[in-house]
Design a protein around this motif. Structure first.
Motif, short mmCIF file in Angstrom:
data_model
loop_
_atom_site.label_atom_id
_atom_site.label_comp_id
_atom_site.label_asym_id
_atom_site.label_seq_id
_atom_site.Cartn_x
_atom_site.Cartn_y
_atom_site.Cartn_z
N VAL A 24 15.04 4.95 56.19
CA VAL A 24 13.92 4.19 56.73
C VAL A 24 12.71 5.09 56.88
N LYS A 25 11.56 4.52 56.68
CA LYS A 25 10.30 5.26 56.82
C LYS A 25 9.76 5.11 58.24
N GLN A 26 8.96 6.06 58.64
CA GLN A 26 8.33 6.01 59.96
C GLN A 26 7.57 4.70 60.12
N GLY A 27 7.79 4.04 61.27
CA GLY A 27 7.10 2.79 61.55
C GLY A 27 7.84 1.55 61.09
N VAL B 199 10.64 -1.29 61.15
CA VAL B 199 11.43 -1.91 62.21
C VAL B 199 12.91 -1.69 61.95
N ILE B 200 13.63 -1.19 62.96
CA ILE B 200 15.07 -0.93 62.82
C ILE B 200 15.91 -1.85 63.70
N GLY B 201 15.27 -2.61 64.58
CA GLY B 201 16.00 -3.51 65.47
C GLY B 201 15.11 -3.97 66.60
N ALA B 202 15.74 -4.35 67.72
CA ALA B 202 14.98 -4.90 68.83
C ALA B 202 15.55 -4.43 70.16
N VAL B 203 14.70 -4.40 71.16
CA VAL B 203 15.06 -3.99 72.52
C VAL B 203 16.06 -4.97 73.11
N GLY B 204 16.97 -4.43 73.92
CA GLY B 204 17.93 -5.28 74.62
C GLY B 204 18.42 -4.61 75.88
N VAL C 239 8.74 2.17 70.79
CA VAL C 239 8.25 1.00 71.53
C VAL C 239 7.22 1.52 72.53
N THR C 240 6.22 0.74 72.83
CA THR C 240 5.27 1.14 73.86
C THR C 240 5.50 0.31 75.12
N GLY C 241 5.24 0.92 76.26
CA GLY C 241 5.44 0.26 77.54
C GLY C 241 5.52 1.29 78.65
N PRO C 242 5.68 0.86 79.88
CA PRO C 242 5.80 1.80 81.00
C PRO C 242 7.06 2.64 80.87
N ILE C 243 6.94 3.93 81.11
CA ILE C 243 8.10 4.82 81.07
C ILE C 243 8.86 4.69 82.39
N SER C 244 10.12 4.29 82.29
CA SER C 244 10.92 4.02 83.48
C SER C 244 12.00 5.06 83.73
N VAL D 24 10.62 0.47 66.22
CA VAL D 24 10.31 1.08 64.94
C VAL D 24 10.84 2.51 64.89
N ALA D 25 11.02 3.01 63.69
CA ALA D 25 11.50 4.38 63.51
C ALA D 25 10.41 5.36 63.94
N PRO D 26 10.71 6.29 64.84
CA PRO D 26 9.69 7.24 65.30
C PRO D 26 9.29 8.25 64.25
N ALA D 27 10.16 8.47 63.28
CA ALA D 27 9.88 9.31 62.11
C ALA D 27 10.84 8.86 61.02
N SER D 28 10.58 9.22 59.80
CA SER D 28 11.45 8.82 58.71
C SER D 28 12.81 9.48 58.86
N GLY D 29 13.84 8.87 58.28
CA GLY D 29 15.15 9.46 58.38
C GLY D 29 16.24 8.61 57.78
N LEU D 30 17.46 9.14 57.83
CA LEU D 30 18.64 8.50 57.29
C LEU D 30 19.48 7.94 58.43
#
Length: 278
Positions: free
Chosen positions: A228-231, A233-238, A145-150, A181-187
Protein backbone atom coordinates in the motif's frame (compact mmCIF):
# COMPACT_ATOMS: atom_id res chain seq x y z
CA UNK A 1 56.71 15.22 -10.82
CA UNK A 2 54.62 12.10 -11.51
CA UNK A 3 56.21 10.38 -8.50
CA UNK A 4 55.14 13.29 -6.23
CA UNK A 5 51.57 13.13 -7.56
CA UNK A 6 51.42 9.38 -6.97
CA UNK A 7 52.78 9.81 -3.43
CA UNK A 8 50.19 12.50 -2.68
CA UNK A 9 47.42 10.22 -3.94
CA UNK A 10 48.60 7.41 -1.66
CA UNK A 11 48.63 9.75 1.34
CA UNK A 12 45.10 10.94 0.63
CA UNK A 13 43.83 7.38 0.35
CA UNK A 14 45.45 6.43 3.65
CA UNK A 15 43.32 8.89 5.68
CA UNK A 16 39.55 8.79 6.34
CA UNK A 17 37.33 10.82 4.07
CA UNK A 18 36.99 14.42 5.14
CA UNK A 19 33.23 14.29 4.53
CA UNK A 20 31.04 12.74 7.19
CA UNK A 21 30.94 9.01 6.39
CA UNK A 22 27.91 8.33 8.59
CA UNK A 23 24.72 10.34 9.04
CA UNK A 24 22.14 9.72 11.75
CA UNK A 25 18.79 11.52 11.87
CA UNK A 26 15.91 11.07 14.27
CA UNK A 27 15.17 11.02 17.98
CA UNK A 28 18.04 9.50 19.98
CA UNK A 29 15.75 8.75 22.91
CA UNK A 30 13.60 6.04 24.43
CA UNK A 31 10.92 5.18 21.86
CA UNK A 32 12.84 6.94 19.09
CA UNK A 33 13.36 5.86 15.47
CA UNK A 34 16.70 6.80 13.93
CA UNK A 35 17.54 6.66 10.22
CA UNK A 36 21.16 6.08 9.30
CA UNK A 37 23.06 6.55 6.07
CA UNK A 38 26.48 5.02 5.60
CA UNK A 39 28.63 4.39 2.56
CA UNK A 40 27.03 1.81 0.25
CA UNK A 41 28.39 -1.59 1.10
CA UNK A 42 29.06 -0.79 4.75
CA UNK A 43 28.16 -3.28 7.48
CA UNK A 44 26.47 -1.81 10.56
CA UNK A 45 25.65 -3.34 13.94
CA UNK A 46 23.88 -1.96 17.01
CA UNK A 47 24.96 -3.46 20.33
CA UNK A 48 26.16 -6.51 18.41
CA UNK A 49 22.98 -6.96 16.33
CA UNK A 50 23.58 -6.72 12.58
CA UNK A 51 21.32 -4.19 10.91
CA UNK A 52 19.73 -4.31 7.48
CA UNK A 53 21.55 -1.86 5.18
CA UNK A 54 20.19 -1.34 1.68
CA UNK A 55 22.17 -0.71 -1.50
CA UNK A 56 22.22 3.04 -0.87
CA UNK A 57 23.61 2.60 2.65
CA UNK A 58 20.29 3.44 4.36
CA UNK A 59 19.33 1.65 7.55
CA UNK A 60 16.91 1.95 10.47
CA UNK A 61 17.33 1.46 14.19
CA UNK A 62 15.15 2.14 17.19
CA UNK A 63 15.20 2.28 20.97
CA UNK A 64 12.56 0.68 23.17
CA UNK A 65 10.54 2.54 25.82
CA UNK A 66 12.77 1.12 28.55
CA UNK A 67 16.10 1.26 26.71
CA UNK A 68 19.12 2.12 28.82
CA UNK A 69 21.10 5.35 28.64
CA UNK A 70 23.61 4.17 26.04
CA UNK A 71 24.12 2.07 22.91
CA UNK A 72 27.08 1.23 20.67
CA UNK A 73 27.03 1.49 16.89
CA UNK A 74 29.76 -0.27 14.89
CA UNK A 75 30.43 0.33 11.20
CA UNK A 76 32.75 -1.59 8.89
CA UNK A 77 33.25 0.32 5.65
CA UNK A 78 33.85 -1.38 2.29
CA UNK A 79 37.56 -0.44 2.32
CA UNK A 80 38.04 -2.09 5.72
CA UNK A 81 37.93 1.05 7.85
CA UNK A 82 36.00 0.68 11.09
CA UNK A 83 34.17 3.18 13.25
CA UNK A 84 32.57 2.87 16.67
CA UNK A 85 30.11 5.41 17.98
CA UNK A 86 28.85 5.58 21.54
CA UNK A 87 25.24 6.76 21.44
CA UNK A 88 23.59 8.59 24.34
CA UNK A 89 19.91 7.60 24.59
CA UNK A 90 17.81 10.24 26.34
CA UNK A 91 15.52 9.06 29.11
CA UNK A 92 11.85 10.12 28.99
CA UNK A 93 9.26 10.60 31.70
CA UNK A 94 6.08 8.56 31.38
CA UNK A 95 2.55 9.22 32.54
CA UNK A 96 1.67 6.90 35.43
CA UNK A 97 -1.92 6.42 36.59
CA UNK A 98 -2.98 4.40 39.65
CA UNK A 99 -6.50 3.02 39.79
CA UNK A 100 -7.81 1.13 42.84
CA UNK A 101 -10.93 -0.95 43.40
CA UNK A 102 -11.11 -2.36 39.87
CA UNK A 103 -12.95 -5.73 39.67
CA UNK A 104 -10.47 -8.47 38.78
CA UNK A 105 -12.49 -9.59 35.74
CA UNK A 106 -11.59 -6.30 34.05
CA UNK A 107 -7.89 -6.66 34.89
CA UNK A 108 -7.13 -10.29 33.98
CA UNK A 109 -8.65 -12.07 30.95
CA UNK A 110 -10.97 -14.97 31.86
CA UNK A 111 -9.72 -18.56 31.41
CA UNK A 112 -11.96 -19.16 28.40
CA UNK A 113 -10.09 -16.40 26.50
CA UNK A 114 -6.75 -18.23 26.58
CA UNK A 115 -7.28 -20.03 23.27
CA UNK A 116 -8.09 -16.78 21.45
CA UNK A 117 -5.08 -15.07 23.02
CA UNK A 118 -2.79 -17.94 22.01
CA UNK A 119 -4.08 -17.78 18.43
CA UNK A 120 -3.37 -14.06 18.23
CA UNK A 121 0.09 -14.45 19.73
CA UNK A 122 0.99 -17.07 17.12
CA UNK A 123 -0.18 -14.88 14.23
CA UNK A 124 1.77 -11.86 15.50
CA UNK A 125 4.91 -13.90 16.11
CA UNK A 126 4.82 -15.31 12.57
CA UNK A 127 4.26 -11.86 11.06
CA UNK A 128 7.29 -10.46 12.88
CA UNK A 129 9.65 -13.10 11.53
CA UNK A 130 10.04 -11.40 8.15
CA UNK A 131 11.26 -7.90 7.32
CA UNK A 132 10.30 -6.21 4.06
CA UNK A 133 13.04 -5.12 1.68
CA UNK A 134 12.54 -1.38 1.36
CA UNK A 135 13.17 1.94 3.03
CA UNK A 136 9.70 3.49 3.06
CA UNK A 137 10.39 4.51 6.66
CA UNK A 138 12.32 7.43 5.15
CA UNK A 139 9.04 8.99 3.98
CA UNK A 140 7.60 11.84 6.03
CA UNK A 141 4.97 10.01 8.07
CA UNK A 142 1.40 11.32 8.15
CA UNK A 143 -1.38 10.75 10.70
CA UNK A 144 -3.52 7.70 9.81
CA UNK A 145 -6.51 9.57 11.29
CA UNK A 146 -6.86 13.10 12.61
CA UNK A 147 -8.61 13.96 15.85
CA UNK A 148 -7.97 14.69 19.53
CA UNK A 149 -5.13 12.63 20.99
CA UNK A 150 -6.58 10.60 23.85
CA UNK A 151 -3.61 8.41 24.78
CA UNK A 152 0.15 8.73 24.48
CA UNK A 153 3.06 6.35 24.10
CA UNK A 154 4.73 5.01 27.20
CA UNK A 155 1.97 5.74 29.70
CA UNK A 156 1.19 3.03 32.23
CA UNK A 157 -1.61 2.16 34.63
CA UNK A 158 -1.47 0.35 37.95
CA UNK A 159 -4.69 -1.54 38.72
CA UNK A 160 -5.10 -2.41 42.39
CA UNK A 161 -1.40 -1.77 42.88
CA UNK A 162 -0.29 -4.09 40.06
CA UNK A 163 1.50 -2.63 37.00
CA UNK A 164 -0.14 -3.24 33.66
CA UNK A 165 1.58 -3.40 30.28
CA UNK A 166 2.68 0.09 29.14
CA UNK A 167 0.73 1.79 26.37
CA UNK A 168 2.82 1.17 23.26
CA UNK A 169 1.21 3.64 20.88
CA UNK A 170 -0.74 6.83 20.41
CA UNK A 171 -4.56 6.93 20.52
CA UNK A 172 -6.69 9.28 18.44
CA UNK A 173 -10.39 9.75 19.22
CA UNK A 174 -12.52 9.25 16.10
CA UNK A 175 -15.95 7.91 15.17
CA UNK A 176 -16.55 4.33 14.09
CA UNK A 177 -16.19 4.08 10.33
CA UNK A 178 -13.70 6.94 9.97
CA UNK A 179 -11.26 5.95 7.18
CA UNK A 180 -7.72 5.02 8.24
CA UNK A 181 -4.90 5.70 5.79
CA UNK A 182 -1.39 4.29 5.61
CA UNK A 183 1.00 6.66 7.44
CA UNK A 184 3.78 5.64 5.04
CA UNK A 185 4.08 3.13 2.22
CA UNK A 186 4.67 -0.48 3.15
CA UNK A 187 3.90 -4.17 2.92
CA UNK A 188 0.95 -5.65 4.84
CA UNK A 189 2.26 -8.56 6.92
CA UNK A 190 -0.84 -9.20 9.02
CA UNK A 191 -4.52 -8.35 8.62
CA UNK A 192 -7.01 -10.00 10.98
CA UNK A 193 -10.37 -8.90 12.37
CA UNK A 194 -10.53 -11.38 15.23
CA UNK A 195 -7.66 -10.64 17.64
CA UNK A 196 -8.61 -10.88 21.33
CA UNK A 197 -6.85 -7.75 22.58
CA UNK A 198 -6.47 -5.72 19.37
CA UNK A 199 -9.72 -6.58 17.57
CA UNK A 200 -9.22 -5.64 13.92
CA UNK A 201 -5.44 -5.50 13.51
CA UNK A 202 -3.10 -4.59 10.65
CA UNK A 203 0.70 -4.79 10.54
CA UNK A 204 2.28 -2.57 7.87
CA UNK A 205 6.03 -3.06 7.38
CA UNK A 206 7.68 0.15 6.16
CA UNK A 207 10.94 -1.68 5.46
CA UNK A 208 13.63 -3.37 7.53
CA UNK A 209 11.04 -4.27 10.16
CA UNK A 210 9.87 -0.73 10.98
CA UNK A 211 6.23 -1.71 11.37
CA UNK A 212 3.01 0.20 11.99
CA UNK A 213 0.35 -1.50 14.12
CA UNK A 214 -3.24 -0.31 13.68
CA UNK A 215 -5.70 -1.75 16.23
CA UNK A 216 -9.43 -1.89 17.11
CA UNK A 217 -10.49 -1.49 13.47
CA UNK A 218 -14.14 -1.90 12.48
CA UNK A 219 -13.16 -2.82 8.92
CA UNK A 220 -9.99 -3.97 7.15
CA UNK A 221 -9.59 -3.23 3.44
CA UNK A 222 -6.22 -4.93 2.87
CA UNK A 223 -4.78 -8.42 3.22
CA UNK A 224 -1.39 -9.88 4.04
CA UNK A 225 0.95 -9.52 1.07
CA UNK A 226 -0.58 -6.29 -0.23
CA UNK A 227 1.65 -3.29 -0.87
CA UNK A 228 0.00 0.00 0.00
CA UNK A 229 1.12 3.53 -0.71
CA UNK A 230 1.16 6.35 1.80
CA UNK A 231 -2.32 7.86 2.14
CA UNK A 232 -4.14 4.79 0.81
CA UNK A 233 -7.17 3.71 2.87
CA UNK A 234 -6.48 0.45 4.73
CA UNK A 235 -9.65 0.22 6.83
CA UNK A 236 -11.79 2.11 9.32
CA UNK A 237 -11.81 3.14 12.97
CA UNK A 238 -13.65 0.95 15.44
CA UNK A 239 -13.81 -0.22 19.02
CA UNK A 240 -13.15 -3.93 18.52
CA UNK A 241 -11.07 -6.07 20.87
CA UNK A 242 -10.31 -4.82 24.38
CA UNK A 243 -11.33 -1.21 23.78
CA UNK A 244 -13.59 1.06 25.82
CA UNK A 245 -14.81 2.94 22.75
CA UNK A 246 -14.02 3.73 19.11
CA UNK A 247 -10.58 5.19 18.47
CA UNK A 248 -7.43 4.70 16.44
CA UNK A 249 -4.53 3.00 18.17
CA UNK A 250 -1.34 3.57 16.19
CA UNK A 251 1.63 1.60 17.43
CA UNK A 252 5.05 0.94 15.97
CA UNK A 253 7.86 -1.52 16.55
CA UNK A 254 11.25 -2.39 15.11
CA UNK A 255 12.91 -5.75 15.73
CA UNK A 256 11.43 -6.15 19.19
CA UNK A 257 11.62 -2.49 20.24
CA UNK A 258 8.37 -0.55 20.63
CA UNK A 259 8.64 2.96 19.18
CA UNK A 260 6.66 6.17 19.53
CA UNK A 261 5.00 7.10 16.20
CA UNK A 262 3.79 10.52 17.35
CA UNK A 263 7.06 12.45 16.72
CA UNK A 264 7.30 10.92 13.24
CA UNK A 265 3.99 12.42 12.13
CA UNK A 266 4.59 15.78 13.79
CA UNK A 267 1.91 18.03 15.28
CA UNK A 268 -1.69 16.99 14.75
CA UNK A 269 -3.30 19.13 12.02
CA UNK A 270 -5.35 21.96 13.53
CA UNK A 271 -8.64 20.39 12.45
CA UNK A 272 -7.63 17.20 14.23
CA UNK A 273 -7.67 18.50 17.79
CA UNK A 274 -5.02 19.36 20.33
CA UNK A 275 -2.13 16.94 20.77
CA UNK A 276 -1.34 15.56 24.18
CA UNK A 277 2.08 15.25 25.71
CA UNK A 278 4.05 12.63 27.58
Amino acid sequence: MMRRIALLACLLLSFPFSAEALELTGEMEQGGLVIGRAEPGAKVSLDGMMLDVDESGTFAMGFDRDHGEGATLNIVYPDGRTETRALAIAKRDWQIQRVEGVPQKYVTPPPDAMAAIARGTKLKTEARKTRANGAWFTEDFIWPVTGPISGVFGSQRYYNGEPRRPHYGVDVAAKTGTPIVAPASGLVTLADMDMYFEGGLVFLDHGQGVTTLIMHMSRIDVKAGDFVKQGEVIGAVGGTGRATGPHLHWGMYWRGAYLDPQPLAGPMPENGGAAGGN
